[in-house]
Design a protein around this motif. Structure first.
Motif, short mmCIF file in Angstrom:
data_model
loop_
_atom_site.label_atom_id
_atom_site.label_comp_id
_atom_site.label_asym_id
_atom_site.label_seq_id
_atom_site.Cartn_x
_atom_site.Cartn_y
_atom_site.Cartn_z
N ALA A 55 -8.48 3.20 -4.63
CA ALA A 55 -8.92 2.37 -3.51
C ALA A 55 -7.77 1.53 -2.95
N LEU A 56 -6.94 0.99 -3.85
CA LEU A 56 -5.87 0.09 -3.43
C LEU A 56 -4.78 0.80 -2.63
N THR A 57 -4.46 2.01 -3.00
CA THR A 57 -3.41 2.75 -2.29
C THR A 57 -3.94 4.01 -1.63
N GLY A 58 -5.26 4.08 -1.47
CA GLY A 58 -5.88 5.29 -0.95
C GLY A 58 -5.43 5.68 0.44
N LYS A 59 -5.31 4.70 1.33
CA LYS A 59 -4.88 5.01 2.70
C LYS A 59 -3.45 5.53 2.71
N GLY A 60 -2.56 4.83 2.00
CA GLY A 60 -1.16 5.24 1.98
C GLY A 60 -0.92 6.57 1.31
N HIS A 61 -1.76 6.89 0.32
CA HIS A 61 -1.62 8.15 -0.41
C HIS A 61 -2.50 9.25 0.17
N ALA A 62 -3.15 8.97 1.29
CA ALA A 62 -4.00 9.95 1.98
C ALA A 62 -5.20 10.38 1.15
N GLY A 237 3.67 4.20 8.94
CA GLY A 237 3.94 2.88 9.48
C GLY A 237 5.20 2.21 9.00
N LEU A 238 5.83 2.71 7.93
CA LEU A 238 7.09 2.11 7.46
C LEU A 238 8.27 2.53 8.31
N LYS A 239 8.07 3.58 9.11
CA LYS A 239 9.12 4.12 9.98
C LYS A 239 10.34 4.58 9.19
N VAL A 240 10.06 5.21 8.06
CA VAL A 240 11.14 5.77 7.23
C VAL A 240 11.62 7.07 7.85
N LYS A 241 12.91 7.15 8.13
CA LYS A 241 13.48 8.34 8.75
C LYS A 241 13.84 9.36 7.69
N GLY A 391 1.75 1.15 -0.11
CA GLY A 391 0.92 2.18 -0.73
C GLY A 391 1.34 3.58 -0.36
N LEU A 392 2.54 3.75 0.18
CA LEU A 392 3.04 5.05 0.62
C LEU A 392 4.01 5.62 -0.42
N VAL A 393 4.04 6.93 -0.54
CA VAL A 393 4.95 7.58 -1.50
C VAL A 393 6.30 7.79 -0.81
N GLN A 394 6.94 6.66 -0.44
CA GLN A 394 8.19 6.70 0.32
C GLN A 394 9.24 5.77 -0.26
N VAL A 395 8.96 4.49 -0.29
CA VAL A 395 9.89 3.47 -0.80
C VAL A 395 9.25 2.83 -2.02
N PRO A 396 9.87 2.94 -3.19
CA PRO A 396 11.18 3.50 -3.52
C PRO A 396 11.14 4.95 -4.00
N CYS A 397 10.01 5.62 -3.82
CA CYS A 397 9.76 6.90 -4.48
C CYS A 397 10.78 7.98 -4.13
N ILE A 398 11.14 8.09 -2.86
CA ILE A 398 12.02 9.19 -2.44
C ILE A 398 13.40 9.07 -3.09
N GLU A 399 14.02 7.90 -2.97
CA GLU A 399 15.34 7.71 -3.59
C GLU A 399 15.26 7.77 -5.10
N ARG A 400 14.14 7.32 -5.65
CA ARG A 400 13.97 7.31 -7.11
C ARG A 400 14.05 8.73 -7.67
N ASN A 401 13.60 9.72 -6.90
CA ASN A 401 13.71 11.11 -7.33
C ASN A 401 15.17 11.58 -7.35
N ALA A 402 15.95 11.13 -6.38
CA ALA A 402 17.36 11.50 -6.36
C ALA A 402 18.08 10.93 -7.58
N ASN A 455 7.32 -7.67 -2.12
CA ASN A 455 8.55 -8.37 -1.79
C ASN A 455 9.32 -7.76 -0.63
N VAL A 456 8.82 -6.65 -0.11
CA VAL A 456 9.42 -5.99 1.05
C VAL A 456 8.43 -6.05 2.20
N VAL A 457 8.86 -6.56 3.33
CA VAL A 457 8.01 -6.64 4.51
C VAL A 457 7.80 -5.24 5.05
#
Length: 459
Positions: A55-62, A237-241, A391-402, A455-457
């Protein structure tokens, strides 16, 4: 019980195995149960209640989209992501849903899909309950499911201690610990990969196993290539390129200069991991390895082996995946691969450990060195939190995989510099990871309520 290689590696869709693939499978399973009970045509409404982390991250995780798709009867391995987008848009626009693909009902998302963020069921944070109602408002069927990581689900009947473990089956080499795995390898003179292959042969022929491993390897490779070819901004919505296309062009342009820089190999590994996880974040086809949030590590390290190892071969790729699965099974059996249960140490940490073991095996390491590589891979991910921004699998998840991919290569190389003798065992580090997860505050377990997530806007 030992988990199957093909339970740990599953072809599906992003952005999350536990929050997207799990809810989709659970919704599809619920509809199939209704159909088997010959109740489908009597249903006029379905209520889907998501609890805790779902429920808490449901929207961000689709998770919301996944439930809609699953209720139409589709499963993660079957869907076309582009077609799924159109399907969800149609349901939301019309307020109608084809339950099980054949019975139309009203589905008003604000009413019928509830995200109960303040409620958590006892068994697991990733819980959901589906209820089907008849025309007179009486409930026809109800079922609670738990998404336990890696796209795997349990229903309420499977959560008691006497229920068989998901993915477990009768096998000739039924190891429950790293020490047992080492002992069996020592007693039989067989590699971890051979032991896993013989386990798989209880259900599949050797040719079928190789064909499935090739399909997994090919799907991982295709995901890398799609990620490299796909530009633009990630949804949410984070506008991660997406960075993979630009990094790829940069590496191609610098090929001659790269000859003087031995660390260029790291840049390529970074690229491959980023490409997969950007594709995952965009909702594309990925291989759960062992989760979607950590899906980039094993493909990146496997391609590192195939592109840079002096004697890479197809058998080596099979050994890589089978060995990685043996290690992943130990984590799944004795701890967790769910970020909602133990934090990201259970996702990126486990993937790093699996990849380190797989690479060491493909490079010809001894069983003791492979166990050491797996231990190193997890030891240096202990305490890793799951705190996705928005709640998105983007920050820090993407770099964390690298970073996790480079750690895995380092763990394998470090282990192979020794003879396999080491002070901390794989079993000890798995138990430490489990206890660390128990001690970890809930806000650091895929809730977007702590760490970077607060802690990240976002905008």
């Amino acid at each position: 019980m030992v988990a199957s290689t093909f339970d740990l590696f599953k072809i599906g869709v992003g952005p999350s195995s536990s929050h997207t693939m799990g809810p989709m499978s659970a919704a599809a399973d619920f509809v199939e149960r209704i159909a088997r009970a010959d109740l489908l045509t009597r249903v006029v409404r379905v209520d889907a209640a998501l609890f805790g982390s779902l429920a808490l991250t449901g929207k961000g995780h689709a998770s919301d989209r996944a439930v809609l798709i699953g209720l139409t009867g589709q499963r993660p391995a079957e869907i076309d992501p582009d077609a799924a987008d159109a399907l969800v848009a149609k349901i939301r626009e019309s307020g109608r849903l084809m339950l099980g693909g054949s019975h139309e009902i009203a589905f008003i998302e604000d009413r019928d899909l509830r995200l109960l963020q303040r409620e958590r069921l006892a068994y697991h944070s990733n819980a959901m309950t589906f209820t089907a109602f008849a025309e007179d408002g009486a409930p026809l069927a109800q079922r609670t499911y738990y998404s336990i990581g890696g796209g795997a689900i349990l229903d309420e009947d499977q959560t008691n201690k006497n229920a068989p473990a998901e993915g477990g089956w009768d096998v000739p080499h039924n190891f429950r610990s790293g020490d047992e795995l080492l002992a069996i390898a020592g007693r039989t003179g067989k590699s971890f990969a051979q032991l896993m292959r013989e386990n798989e042969e209880t259900a599949l022929s050797s040719e079928e196993i190789s064909a499935r491993l090739t399909a997994i390897r090919d799907a991982m490779s295709a995901c890398i290539d799609r990620g490299i070819a796909s530009g633009g901004i990630l949804p949410g919505g984070l506008k991660v390129k997406r960075r993979a296309p630009t990094i790829y062009r940069t590496l191609i342009e610098r090929q001659e200069r790269a000859l003087a820089d031995p660390l260029t190999v790291i840049d390529w590994v970074n690229l491959w991991a980023l490409a997969v996880n950007e594709e995952n974040a965009g909702g594309g086809k990925v291989v759960t390895a062992p989760t979607n949030g950590a899906a980039g590590i094993i493909p990146a390290v496997l391609r590192y082996y195939e592109r840079f190892a002096p004697k890479a071969c197809s058998n080596g790729a099979e050994d890589f995946l089978l060995t990685a699965a043996a290690v992943g099974s130990l984590f799944k059996e004795n701890a967790s691969i769910s970020g909602a249960e133990v934090g990201c140490q259970g996702e990126v940490g486990v993937a790093c450990s699996m990849a380190a073991a797989g690479l060491a095996a493909a490079l010809g390491a001894t069983p003791a060195q492979i166990e050491n590589a797996a231990e190193i891979g997890m030891e240096h991910n202990l305490g890793l939190t799951c705190d996705p921004v928005g709640g998105l699998v983007q920050v820090p998840c993407i770099e964390r995989n690298a970073v996790g991919s480079i750690k895995a290569i380092e763990a394998a190389r470090l282990a192979m510099l020794g003879d396999g003798t080491h002070r901390v065992s794989l079993d000890q580090v798995i138990e430490t990871m489990r206890k660390t997860g128990l001690d970890m505050s809930e806000r650091y377990k895929e809730t977007a309520l702590g760490g970077l997530a607060v802690n990240v806007v976002e905008c």
